[in-house]
Design a protein around this motif. Structure first.
Motif, PDB file in Angstrom:
ATOM      1  N   GLN A   1      69.311  -2.446  73.686  1.00 44.61           N
ATOM      2  CA  GLN A   1      69.793  -2.260  72.486  1.00 44.61           C
ATOM      3  C   GLN A   1      71.309  -3.102  72.233  1.00 44.61           C
ATOM      4  O   GLN A   1      71.636  -3.333  71.269  1.00 44.61           O
ATOM      5  CB  GLN A   1      70.235  -0.705  72.771  1.00 44.61           C
ATOM      6  CG  GLN A   1      70.897  -0.242  71.457  1.00 44.61           C
ATOM      7  CD  GLN A   1      70.844   1.441  71.464  1.00 44.61           C
ATOM      8  OE1 GLN A   1      70.347   1.875  72.441  1.00 44.61           O
ATOM      9  NE2 GLN A   1      71.249   2.056  70.302  1.00 44.61           N
ATOM     10  N   ARG A   2      71.980  -3.221  73.371  1.00 45.67           N
ATOM     11  CA  ARG A   2      73.331  -4.148  73.072  1.00 45.67           C
ATOM     12  C   ARG A   2      72.884  -5.290  72.505  1.00 45.67           C
ATOM     13  O   ARG A   2      73.613  -6.070  71.632  1.00 45.67           O
ATOM     14  CB  ARG A   2      74.126  -4.138  74.658  1.00 45.67           C
ATOM     15  CG  ARG A   2      74.392  -2.744  75.222  1.00 45.67           C
ATOM     16  CD  ARG A   2      75.584  -3.299  76.247  1.00 45.67           C
ATOM     17  NE  ARG A   2      74.787  -3.897  77.463  1.00 45.67           N
ATOM     18  CZ  ARG A   2      74.334  -3.493  78.376  1.00 45.67           C
ATOM     19  NH1 ARG A   2      74.226  -2.076  78.324  1.00 45.67           N
ATOM     20  NH2 ARG A   2      73.905  -4.038  79.193  1.00 45.67           N
TER      21      ARG A   2
ATOM     22  N   GLU B   1      72.219  -5.295  68.935  1.00 47.07           N
ATOM     23  CA  GLU B   1      73.059  -5.101  67.898  1.00 47.07           C
ATOM     24  C   GLU B   1      74.288  -6.160  68.079  1.00 47.07           C
ATOM     25  O   GLU B   1      74.764  -6.456  66.937  1.00 47.07           O
ATOM     26  CB  GLU B   1      73.920  -3.786  68.702  1.00 47.07           C
ATOM     27  CG  GLU B   1      73.250  -2.379  68.614  1.00 47.07           C
ATOM     28  CD  GLU B   1      73.660  -1.208  69.209  1.00 47.07           C
ATOM     29  OE1 GLU B   1      74.858  -1.636  70.118  1.00 47.07           O
ATOM     30  OE2 GLU B   1      73.454  -0.209  68.876  1.00 47.07           O
TER      31      GLU B   1
ATOM     32  N   GLU C   1      62.880  -3.986  68.672  1.00 41.04           N
ATOM     33  CA  GLU C   1      63.149  -2.558  68.285  1.00 41.04           C
ATOM     34  C   GLU C   1      62.211  -1.479  68.621  1.00 41.04           C
ATOM     35  O   GLU C   1      62.816  -0.340  68.678  1.00 41.04           O
ATOM     36  CB  GLU C   1      63.565  -2.621  66.713  1.00 41.04           C
ATOM     37  CG  GLU C   1      64.615  -3.405  66.087  1.00 41.04           C
ATOM     38  CD  GLU C   1      64.077  -4.762  66.130  1.00 41.04           C
ATOM     39  OE1 GLU C   1      64.907  -5.859  65.724  1.00 41.04           O
ATOM     40  OE2 GLU C   1      63.003  -5.225  65.931  1.00 41.04           O
TER      41      GLU C   1
END
Length: 257
Positions: free
Chosen positions: A227-228, A231, A199
Motif C-alpha cells: 500500500q505504501r 501510494e 490494488e
C-alpha cells in the motif's frame, strides 16, 4: 481446517469459475457427457457446477462444512465430506478426477495420489490444476512484497518435476504437463490473478478468498508495504511494464494423467 472455514464464508464473492480454465479441464479430460467426475478439494463447487451443467455427473469432495454449505447446487452434482487422503468412494468407480488449486493443501501427496488411482476406472483421466511458484517470470513483483507468505503457502509444494514424478509413480501412468500462463482478466481470483492489478491485494473480499492472505500478522506487514509503494508511486515506477501485458507466467499448469 480453520482456514477453510474462515475463507469459505465469502469465498464465492471472488472465486468464480473462469471459462478458460473450465475449457482446459474439459479438453484434457476428453470424456463423454454423462461420465462421472470427482472434484477433489472442490471448495464451494464452482468448477463442479460448470461440469455438471455440461451433463457430467459430478461428485464434489470437500472437507470444510462451511464450504460445502455454501456450495453450488445442480441436479447432476453430489456433495461429499472427505479428504484426498481418504476418498469415501468404492474402487474403480470414477471416470475422471479433477483438482483445481487444492493439491498444495493436501497433507500427504503420496497417499492422495494412491487414492486417486484406487477410485479411478481403467482408462480414466486425472486433471490437476496447480502451480510451482519457482516457474514464475523472473523479477515477478509478487515475491518482492509477498515472499514470506508465498514461502509458507506454496513452497512446501514440491517442484513440478518432483510432483510429476510422484504422480507418475503412484498412479503408474505417464504424466503430461500443460503450462497455463495467467490471463489478466481471470474471473477466478486466486492469489496470482492480481499480477497486473496490485490494488486487488488490498481488497478485503479478495483477501478473504485466497488462503495465503487469510492469516497472520506477516500478511498485514506485506499488505502495508504494498500500500505504501502504491501510494508513493514506487510500485508503478518499478513494475509498470506488467500493466501492458495480456498474460503472465506465474507458474501455473495442468498435470494430466
Amino acid at each position: 481446517m480453520p482456514i477453510y472455514n474462515q475463507i469459505g464464508k465469502t469465498y464465492n464473492t471472488t472465486r468464480k469459475a473462469d471459462p478458460r480454465i473450465t475449457q482446459m479441464i474439459l479438453q484434457q479430460l476428453k470424456l463423454e457427457p454423462s461420465a462421472t467426475i470427482l472434484d477433489i478439494g472442490a471448495g464451494t463447487g464452482n468448477y463442479s457446477y460448470e461440469l455438471s451443467k455440461e451433463g457430467y455427473r459430478v461428485i464434489a469432495l470437500e472437507p470444510s462444512e462451511i464450504m460445502r454449505n455454501q456450495g453450488r447446487q445442480h441436479r447432476n452434482l453430489t456433495w461429499k465430506e472427505g479428504t484426498a487422503e481418504e476418498i469415501p468412494l468404492e474402487d474403480a468407480s470414477i471416470d475422471g478426477i479433477i483438482c483445481t488449486l487444492a493439491s498444495h493443501h493436501f497433507h500427504d501427496l503420496s497417499v492422495s495420489f494412491q487414492e486417486m488411482r484406487r477410485v479411478l476406472k481403467e482408462g480414466g483421466k486425472i486433471v490437476i490444476f496447480t502451480l510451482d511458484p519457482r516457474l514464475c517470470e523472473e523479477e515477478c513483483w509478487l515475491f518482492d512484497y509477498f515472499g514470506p507468505v508465498l514461502d509458507g503457502a506454496y513452497r512446501i509444494h514440491p517442484p513440478v518435476k518432483e510432483l510429476s514424478q510422484l504422480l507418475e509413480k503412484q498412479t503408474e501412468r505417464p504424466v503430461t504437463m500443460v503450462p497455463f500462463p495467467l490471463p489478466y482478466d481471470l474471473t477466478d481470483q486466486f492469489f496470482f490473478t492480481g499480477w497486473r492489478t496490485p490494488e486487488l491485494y488490498l481488497d478485503r473480499d479478495f483477501q478473504r478468498g485466497t488462503s495465503p492472505l487469510a492469516k497472520g500478522e506477516e500478511v498485514n506487514q506485506c499488505l502495508e508495504h504494498l500500500q505504501r509503494d502504491l501510494e508513493n508511486g514506487y510500485w508503478h515506477d518499478k513494475y509498470q511494464q506488467v500493466i501492458h501485458l495480456n498474460e503472465y507466467e506465474c507458474g501455473h499448469f495442468f498435470l494430466v494423467v
